[in-house]
Design a protein around this motif. Structure first.
Motif, short mmCIF file in Angstrom:
data_model
loop_
_atom_site.label_atom_id
_atom_site.label_comp_id
_atom_site.label_asym_id
_atom_site.label_seq_id
_atom_site.Cartn_x
_atom_site.Cartn_y
_atom_site.Cartn_z
N VAL A 1 0.86 -1.18 0.00
CA VAL A 1 0.00 0.00 0.00
C VAL A 1 0.90 1.23 0.00
CG1 VAL A 1 -1.72 1.32 1.30
CG2 VAL A 1 -1.92 -1.18 1.12
N LEU A 2 0.65 2.13 -0.95
CA LEU A 2 1.47 3.32 -1.12
C LEU A 2 0.90 4.54 -0.41
CD1 LEU A 2 2.18 2.90 -4.94
CD2 LEU A 2 3.54 2.06 -3.01
N GLY A 3 -0.40 4.53 -0.20
CA GLY A 3 -1.05 5.67 0.45
C GLY A 3 -2.55 5.48 0.50
N LEU A 4 -3.20 6.39 1.21
CA LEU A 4 -4.65 6.35 1.37
C LEU A 4 -5.31 7.29 0.38
CD1 LEU A 4 -4.76 6.58 5.27
CD2 LEU A 4 -4.73 4.52 3.87
N ALA A 5 -6.49 6.91 -0.13
CA ALA A 5 -7.29 7.79 -0.98
C ALA A 5 -8.26 8.54 -0.08
CB ALA A 5 -8.04 6.97 -2.02
N LEU A 6 -8.22 9.87 -0.13
CA LEU A 6 -9.07 10.70 0.72
C LEU A 6 -9.98 11.56 -0.15
CD1 LEU A 6 -6.41 11.88 3.34
CD2 LEU A 6 -8.07 10.03 3.58
N ASP A 7 -11.27 11.57 0.19
CA ASP A 7 -12.27 12.38 -0.50
C ASP A 7 -12.54 13.62 0.34
OD1 ASP A 7 -14.40 13.51 -1.77
OD2 ASP A 7 -15.63 11.69 -1.81
N SER A 8 -12.37 14.79 -0.24
CA SER A 8 -12.51 16.04 0.51
C SER A 8 -13.91 16.62 0.44
CB SER A 8 -11.51 17.08 0.00
OG SER A 8 -10.20 16.66 0.24
N ALA A 9 -14.84 15.94 -0.19
CA ALA A 9 -16.20 16.46 -0.26
C ALA A 9 -16.78 16.55 1.15
CB ALA A 9 -17.06 15.57 -1.14
N ASP B 1 -17.02 18.77 5.06
CA ASP B 1 -16.11 19.40 6.00
C ASP B 1 -15.02 18.47 6.49
OD1 ASP B 1 -17.60 21.72 5.83
OD2 ASP B 1 -18.89 21.18 7.52
N THR B 2 -15.30 17.17 6.55
CA THR B 2 -14.35 16.19 7.08
C THR B 2 -13.91 15.25 5.98
OG1 THR B 2 -15.45 16.28 9.24
CG2 THR B 2 -14.00 14.41 8.83
N PRO B 3 -12.61 15.10 5.75
CA PRO B 3 -12.16 14.15 4.73
C PRO B 3 -12.64 12.73 5.04
CG PRO B 3 -10.33 15.49 5.53
CD PRO B 3 -11.49 15.76 6.44
N ARG B 4 -12.89 11.98 3.99
CA ARG B 4 -13.27 10.58 4.15
C ARG B 4 -12.26 9.71 3.43
NH1 ARG B 4 -17.19 7.32 5.69
NH2 ARG B 4 -17.37 5.29 4.67
N CYS B 5 -11.83 8.64 4.10
CA CYS B 5 -10.94 7.68 3.46
C CYS B 5 -11.79 6.74 2.60
CB CYS B 5 -10.16 6.89 4.50
SG CYS B 5 -8.93 5.79 3.78
N THR B 6 -11.54 6.75 1.32
CA THR B 6 -12.37 5.97 0.39
C THR B 6 -11.66 4.77 -0.19
OG1 THR B 6 -11.68 7.42 -1.42
CG2 THR B 6 -13.72 7.99 -0.26
N GLY B 7 -10.36 4.59 0.14
CA GLY B 7 -9.65 3.45 -0.40
C GLY B 7 -8.16 3.58 -0.21
N VAL B 8 -7.42 2.76 -0.95
CA VAL B 8 -5.97 2.76 -0.86
C VAL B 8 -5.36 2.63 -2.24
CG1 VAL B 8 -5.93 1.76 1.46
CG2 VAL B 8 -5.89 0.23 -0.52
N ARG B 9 -4.16 3.20 -2.39
CA ARG B 9 -3.38 3.03 -3.60
C ARG B 9 -2.38 1.89 -3.35
NH1 ARG B 9 0.02 6.57 -4.32
NH2 ARG B 9 -0.15 7.74 -2.36
N VAL B 10 -2.36 0.93 -4.25
CA VAL B 10 -1.60 -0.30 -4.03
C VAL B 10 -0.71 -0.59 -5.22
CG1 VAL B 10 -1.78 -2.72 -3.31
CG2 VAL B 10 -3.69 -1.17 -2.88
N ALA B 11 0.54 -0.96 -4.94
CA ALA B 11 1.45 -1.45 -5.97
C ALA B 11 1.29 -2.96 -6.05
CB ALA B 11 2.88 -1.09 -5.63
N ARG B 12 0.74 -3.45 -7.18
CA ARG B 12 0.45 -4.87 -7.35
C ARG B 12 1.43 -5.50 -8.32
NH1 ARG B 12 -4.16 -7.63 -7.35
NH2 ARG B 12 -2.64 -8.96 -6.36
N PRO B 13 1.82 -6.74 -8.08
CA PRO B 13 2.76 -7.42 -8.99
C PRO B 13 2.21 -7.50 -10.41
CG PRO B 13 2.47 -8.67 -6.95
CD PRO B 13 1.43 -7.60 -6.95
N GLY B 14 2.98 -6.98 -11.35
CA GLY B 14 2.59 -7.06 -12.75
C GLY B 14 1.52 -6.08 -13.17
N GLN B 15 1.00 -5.26 -12.26
CA GLN B 15 -0.10 -4.36 -12.59
C GLN B 15 0.23 -2.90 -12.34
OE1 GLN B 15 -4.02 -5.61 -11.15
NE2 GLN B 15 -3.12 -7.55 -10.53
#
Length: 557
Positions: free
Chosen positions: A238-246, A248-262
């Protein structure tokens, strides 16, 4: 359970994403995926736990500092250790640290958890309310075949759960006599370190099954593997978190991932992302994602999404101070393993019976006691081994000897974990700041005196013990504290870097239910959430934390 090749070419969506398949992550994956209506993704940077040395108990020697199984972190040069830098093992494989640790089952003291309840305001953290969470997943050998003769045992231990606890499969007479010497020095015998007051001396119980290491991958992940709603991505960082700023409070909506071969892909979470990457990995990911101390993030060019000054602060660890005693007339591993014939006998014994030195945990004899009369509770812990060496990974000494390692259970020194750059592949700077307080230096000096007092008792005199390390010539507080810095090493128990606390606590990273402050849809569930370190080994408490968190998550709390 789905594996590596599913969901290629698009951004898959799950209900829950768990980052880290270590002790907490494997248990969480099991508990959350038990609901067939939930889709769960478990992500692990390391590979499968197929390396044979993971499963042979003595194999920790070959797993620690091995890139196949360990992140191979190093600490910053530490002033308290007289400028030394230490290896800082963290598991990088399915099972995480439970695949490379010492397999020792110790819960800590009731006072640890009562303190957590006090500082968080959450009564569910009290010992009486944590005990059922320890027992829920436990499978204790003393309750096999109807249990032992002690009716109290059922009040404190579980049976039939996933987490196997067994007695060790060997004994050493020299350690039996050291235990008797401890009794003569005023340490009581105990039959159970895990009832809330662990003061006493006995042999460690271990997380093994029939002479094999029992890691959390075997215990929790494999039973859940048949569930189609659980997806595992191993060898994926996992390289980092995906945050949605829509809003007043940011929401974590997922993760950025380095996958083998992808390459890099995005995985989305409908409900929550749960960080179980440990006391080093979780604060690193938060900081990389813009959640942490604003000044640190700005220094590395990372946009500040949530200014949380406590992320990466409050690092605590147990520093062990290793005293070595030469002995005469004793069988120790030094003498057994320093010949080809001895090694062959050891291997044959394990092959035939799954016992002997290859079934050994790193430490066999345990004792909890007080460094001085200033303490009303046991504040030091011993890990005693029938062997000696100059440092971890070095050859055994050629003379017979034992090692009595002692650690301060409740250190007042605090360290940090801080990213060095915005590059997720660069290891963070780990600065434990050992022995940085006067109290810790005093406990270190006093604990070495306790070791000498035990070694000097009549029960141990038959071995004519000779203090080889640090050496009897060092006597004053100043000398002993300096020597502690020379010979002290980590016992691999980092905690506290994403600590929980009340809303008014400016350094609390998560609330009492482990939700990250200032962000929705994001929780931390690992040893980092501990406000203070437990009085003992930290793997069992981490599983308890995950058990409790899983119940809260499933109940929407």
């Amino acid at each position: 359970m789905s594996d590596n090749n599913k969901h290629q070419g698009h951004a898959p969506t799950f209900d829950y994403i768990i980052v880290g398949a270590g002790s907490a992550g494997c248990l969480l994956a099991n508990r959350l995926s038990a609901d067939p209506a939930l889709r769960v993704l478990l992500i692990e940077a390391g590979g499968r736990d197929t390396y044979h040395w993971i499963h042979i108990p003595v194999g920790y020697l070959y797993c620690i500092d091995n890139p196949r199984t360990d992140w191979r972190f190093r600490t910053e040069p530490d002033p308290g250790l007289n400028g030394r830098s230490l290896i800082y093992p963290r598991g990088k494989t399915l099972g995480g640290c439970s695949s490379i640790n010492g397999m020792l089952y110790i819960r800590g003291q009731a006072r640890d958890y009562d303190h957590w309840a006090e500082v968080t305001g959450e009564p569910d953290w009290r010992w009486d309310n944590c005990l059922p969470d320890f027992m829920r997943h436990e499978d204790h050998y003393r309750l096999d075949d109807g249990g032992d003769a002690d009716p109290q045992h059922r009040l404190y231990h579980g049976h039939g759960g996933e987490w196997r606890v067994e007695r060790q499969r060997l004994r050493w007479q020299v350690l039996e006599d050291f235990a008797e010497a401890a009794v003569q020095a005023g340490v009581p015998r105990t039959r159970d370190f895990n009832r809330g007051n662990n003061e006493g001396v006995d042999f460690f119980e271990v997380n093994q099954r029939a002479g094999w290491r029992w890691n959390t991958s075997k215990a929790f992940l494999r039973p859940a593997a048949k569930r189609p709603n659980l997806t595992l991505w191993h060898s994926s960082q996992v390289l980092g978190l995906a945050l949605d700023s829509a809003g007043d409070t940011p929401r974590c909506t997922g993760v950025r991932v380095a996958r083998p071969g992808q390459g890099e892909i995005l995985a989305r979470a409908r409900r929550e992302v749960i960080l179980s990457a440990g006391a080093i990995g979780s604060p690193q990911l938060l900081q990389l994602s813009g959640i942490g101390p604003a000044e640190l993030l700005q220094a590395h060019g990372i946009p500040v999404r949530v200014n949380l000054p406590g992320v990466g602060e409050n690092l605590q660890d147990h520093l062990q101070i290793r005293s070595v005693y030469k002995v005469k007339g004793a069988t120790t591993l030094n003498t057994m393993a320093n010949s080809l014939l001895g090694k062959a006998r050891i291997g044959l014994e394990y092959l035939l019976t799954r016992s002997g030195p290859m079934s050994m945990a790193p430490s066999q004899l345990c004792l909890f006691t007080r460094s001085s009369e200033d303490y009303a509770h046991a504040n030091i812990e011993y890990h005693v081994q029938p062997l000696s060496l100059d440092a971890f990974g070095q050859p055994l000494h050629t003379f017979p000897a034992i090692t009595a390692s002692v650690c301060n259970l409740n250190p007042t020194s605090r360290g940090t974990v801080r990213i060095r750059s915005a590059d997720p592949h660069q290891a963070p700077a780990i600065a434990p700041n050992y022995l940085s307080t006067e109290e810790d230096r005093k406990v270190a000096a006093d604990s070495l005196r306790v070791t000498r007092r035990i070694a000097g008792q009549p029960a141990f005199a038959r071995y004519q013990p000779e203090e080889y390390k640090p050496g009897p010539q060092y006597q004053t507080d100043e000398e002993l504290a300096r020597l502690a810095g020379d010979i002290g090493t980590t016992i691999f128990h980092p905690v506290g870097t994403t600590r929980m606390g009340r809303a008014e606590d400016p350094l609390a990273v998560v609330d009492p239910h482990l939700r990250v402050r200032g962000v929705t849809g994001l929780r931390v569930v690992d040893a980092g959430i501990m406000p203070t370190i437990t009085s003992g080994n930290t793997n069992a408490p981490t599983l308890m934390i995950a058990e409790k968190a899983a119940r809260w998550i499933l109940n929407g709390g």
